[in-house]
Scaffold this motif. Structure first.
Motif, PDB file in Angstrom:
ATOM      1  N   TYR A 187       1.040  -1.324  -0.007  1.00 22.71           N
ATOM      2  CA  TYR A 187       0.064  -0.077   0.095  1.00 22.71           C
ATOM      3  C   TYR A 187       0.859   1.317   0.032  1.00 22.71           C
ATOM      4  N   PRO A 188       0.797   1.844  -1.207  1.00 21.85           N
ATOM      5  CA  PRO A 188       1.683   3.092  -1.224  1.00 21.85           C
ATOM      6  C   PRO A 188       0.902   4.197  -0.123  1.00 21.85           C
ATOM      7  N   VAL A 189       1.965   5.122   0.310  1.00 22.29           N
ATOM      8  CA  VAL A 189       1.347   6.044   0.863  1.00 22.29           C
ATOM      9  C   VAL A 189       0.295   7.133   0.050  1.00 22.29           C
ATOM     10  N   ALA A 190       0.262   7.100  -1.244  1.00 21.38           N
ATOM     11  CA  ALA A 190      -0.554   7.812  -2.035  1.00 21.38           C
ATOM     12  C   ALA A 190      -1.936   7.266  -1.834  1.00 21.38           C
ATOM     13  N   TYR A 191      -1.989   5.792  -1.675  1.00 21.20           N
ATOM     14  CA  TYR A 191      -3.119   5.157  -1.842  1.00 21.20           C
ATOM     15  C   TYR A 191      -3.994   5.581  -0.369  1.00 21.20           C
ATOM     16  N   TYR A 192      -3.407   5.797   0.780  1.00 24.45           N
ATOM     17  CA  TYR A 192      -4.361   6.416   1.935  1.00 24.45           C
ATOM     18  C   TYR A 192      -4.491   7.791   1.729  1.00 24.45           C
ATOM     19  N   TYR A 193      -3.869   8.583   1.303  1.00 25.86           N
ATOM     20  CA  TYR A 193      -4.286   9.965   0.832  1.00 25.86           C
ATOM     21  C   TYR A 193      -5.357  10.266  -0.129  1.00 25.86           C
ATOM     22  N   VAL A 194      -5.161   9.484  -1.306  1.00 25.29           N
ATOM     23  CA  VAL A 194      -6.281   9.746  -2.296  1.00 25.29           C
ATOM     24  C   VAL A 194      -7.592   8.850  -1.719  1.00 25.29           C
ATOM     25  N   THR A 195      -7.595   7.825  -1.032  1.00 25.06           N
ATOM     26  CA  THR A 195      -8.829   7.365  -0.614  1.00 25.06           C
ATOM     27  C   THR A 195      -9.320   8.375   0.601  1.00 25.06           C
ATOM     28  N   ALA A 196      -8.633   8.936   1.436  1.00 20.97           N
ATOM     29  CA  ALA A 196      -9.128   9.724   2.672  1.00 20.97           C
ATOM     30  C   ALA A 196      -9.626  11.170   1.614  1.00 20.97           C
ATOM     31  N   GLY A 197      -8.920  11.584   0.839  1.00 20.68           N
ATOM     32  CA  GLY A 197      -9.213  12.576  -0.272  1.00 20.68           C
ATOM     33  C   GLY A 197     -10.712  12.622  -0.671  1.00 20.68           C
ATOM     34  N   LEU A 198     -10.850  11.428  -1.387  1.00 20.46           N
ATOM     35  CA  LEU A 198     -12.049  11.098  -2.044  1.00 20.46           C
ATOM     36  C   LEU A 198     -13.116  11.055  -1.137  1.00 20.46           C
ATOM     37  N   CYS A 199     -12.723  10.573  -0.002  1.00 24.63           N
ATOM     38  CA  CYS A 199     -14.043  10.237   1.214  1.00 24.63           C
ATOM     39  C   CYS A 199     -14.368  11.613   1.709  1.00 24.63           C
ATOM     40  N   ILE A 200     -13.327  12.619   1.804  1.00 20.02           N
ATOM     41  CA  ILE A 200     -13.744  13.972   2.309  1.00 20.02           C
ATOM     42  C   ILE A 200     -14.451  14.825   1.146  1.00 20.02           C
ATOM     43  N   ASN A 201     -14.038  14.431  -0.149  1.00 24.61           N
ATOM     44  CA  ASN A 201     -14.654  15.092  -1.198  1.00 24.61           C
ATOM     45  C   ASN A 201     -16.208  14.676  -1.262  1.00 24.61           C
TER      46      ASN A 201
ATOM     47  N   VAL B  63     -12.881  25.888  -0.250  1.00 26.74           N
ATOM     48  CA  VAL B  63     -11.286  25.617   0.247  1.00 26.74           C
ATOM     49  C   VAL B  63     -11.000  24.326   0.582  1.00 26.74           C
ATOM     50  N   VAL B  64     -11.840  23.551   1.181  1.00 25.54           N
ATOM     51  CA  VAL B  64     -11.646  22.216   1.730  1.00 25.54           C
ATOM     52  C   VAL B  64     -11.531  21.233   0.455  1.00 25.54           C
ATOM     53  N   VAL B  65     -12.348  21.307  -0.513  1.00 21.17           N
ATOM     54  CA  VAL B  65     -12.622  20.597  -1.515  1.00 21.17           C
ATOM     55  C   VAL B  65     -11.105  20.929  -2.726  1.00 21.17           C
ATOM     56  N   GLY B  66     -10.856  22.127  -2.592  1.00 14.40           N
ATOM     57  CA  GLY B  66      -9.832  22.425  -3.441  1.00 14.40           C
ATOM     58  C   GLY B  66      -8.237  22.167  -2.792  1.00 14.40           C
TER      59      GLY B  66
ATOM     60  N   VAL C 152      -7.930  19.565  -0.842  1.00 15.74           N
ATOM     61  CA  VAL C 152      -7.815  18.158  -0.746  1.00 15.74           C
ATOM     62  C   VAL C 152      -7.564  17.606  -2.113  1.00 15.74           C
ATOM     63  N   ASN C 153      -8.037  18.216  -3.179  1.00 12.26           N
ATOM     64  CA  ASN C 153      -7.449  17.989  -4.602  1.00 12.26           C
ATOM     65  C   ASN C 153      -6.105  18.254  -4.505  1.00 12.26           C
ATOM     66  N   ILE C 154      -5.602  19.535  -4.160  1.00  9.99           N
ATOM     67  CA  ILE C 154      -4.143  19.834  -4.393  1.00  9.99           C
ATOM     68  C   ILE C 154      -3.230  18.724  -3.477  1.00  9.99           C
ATOM     69  N   CYS C 155      -3.844  18.308  -2.168  1.00  7.69           N
ATOM     70  CA  CYS C 155      -3.032  17.339  -1.650  1.00  7.69           C
ATOM     71  C   CYS C 155      -2.827  16.043  -2.357  1.00  7.69           C
ATOM     72  N   MET C 156      -4.174  15.445  -2.934  1.00  7.92           N
ATOM     73  CA  MET C 156      -3.966  14.370  -3.850  1.00  7.92           C
ATOM     74  C   MET C 156      -2.928  14.156  -4.852  1.00  7.92           C
ATOM     75  N   ILE C 157      -3.105  15.500  -5.768  1.00  7.80           N
ATOM     76  CA  ILE C 157      -2.123  15.702  -6.742  1.00  7.80           C
ATOM     77  C   ILE C 157      -0.747  15.809  -6.147  1.00  7.80           C
ATOM     78  N   THR C 158      -0.337  16.379  -5.249  1.00 12.02           N
ATOM     79  CA  THR C 158       0.977  16.378  -4.599  1.00 12.02           C
ATOM     80  C   THR C 158       1.482  15.053  -4.069  1.00 12.02           C
ATOM     81  N   VAL C 159       0.779  14.076  -3.394  1.00 14.82           N
ATOM     82  CA  VAL C 159       0.907  12.888  -2.900  1.00 14.82           C
ATOM     83  C   VAL C 159       0.890  11.986  -4.329  1.00 14.82           C
ATOM     84  N   CYS C 160       0.482  12.156  -5.245  1.00 13.40           N
ATOM     85  CA  CYS C 160       0.647  11.323  -6.394  1.00 13.40           C
ATOM     86  C   CYS C 160       1.909  11.438  -7.161  1.00 13.40           C
ATOM     87  N   PHE C 161       2.498  12.799  -6.912  1.00 16.68           N
ATOM     88  CA  PHE C 161       3.952  13.006  -7.261  1.00 16.68           C
ATOM     89  C   PHE C 161       4.842  12.677  -6.453  1.00 16.68           C
ATOM     90  N   ILE C 162       4.944  12.878  -5.017  1.00 16.58           N
ATOM     91  CA  ILE C 162       5.938  12.521  -4.124  1.00 16.58           C
ATOM     92  C   ILE C 162       5.800  11.133  -3.384  1.00 16.58           C
TER      93      ILE C 162
END
Length: 163
Positions: free
Chosen positions: A87-101, A129-132, A134-144
């Motif tokens: 499970y990469p770190v991005a998986y946790y961030y993206v699933t949490a971000g999608l749930c928040i969205n 602000v929150v959805v924007g 979260v989307n930026i965090c999901m993009i960032t974690v997909c990079f790093i």
């Protein structure tokens, strides 16, 4: 809608391009590496969020965004079940971000459906602000692919604590 039509188009395009570049970055970095989980996550996010380029924001409801994020979440859960070895770190961030969205879009859908009050109020700014963010965090974690907010550390602490 809480934002103007032109602003929504630009915001959707920026998010979609961010996921496209995250996918291309993950693809380029995964050449000659056995683990491709980040590539799969970025690809699913890129494909699912590419619908924002063809969305008519004048006709789209928040329920449409809920369904899009839920389908994206189901696609990631399917990949987790059948493709991921780790499970990469991005998986946790993206699933949490999608749930928040999904939660915030549902709250916005309830606000627009039941209150029928279309004058500006503070929740619309919070939603934007929150959805924007979260989307930026999901993009960032997909990079790093790093736990830059401590979400994975918090999850480990929360589920491994003694009761």
């Amino acid at each position: 809608m809480t934002v103007s039509y032109n602003y929504a188009i630009y915001l959707g395009a920026i998010v979609q391009w961010g996921f496209l570049f995250a996918f291309l970055h993950a693809l380029a970095n995964s050449i000659n590496k056995p683990d491709k989980e980040l590539v799969y996550i970025s690809l699913v996010m890129c494909i699912c969020y590419s619908g924002s380029l063809f969305t008519d924001y004048g006709q789209t409801t928040y329920l449409d965004f809920i369904l899009l994020d839920a389908c994206t979440l189901l696609a990631l859960l399917f990949l987790k079940r059948f493709k991921f070895k780790s499970y990469p770190v991005a998986y946790y961030y993206v699933t949490a971000g999608l749930c928040i969205n999904i939660i915030f879009s549902f709250l916005m859908h309830l606000d627009m459906t039941f209150s029928k009050y279309y004058e500006y109020w503070w929740f619309w700014s919070v939603f934007t602000v929150v959805v924007g963010s979260v989307n930026i965090c999901m993009i960032t974690v997909c990079f790093i692919n790093r736990d830059f907010l401590g979400l994975v550390k918090f999850k480990s602490w929360f589920f491994n604590r003694t009761l």
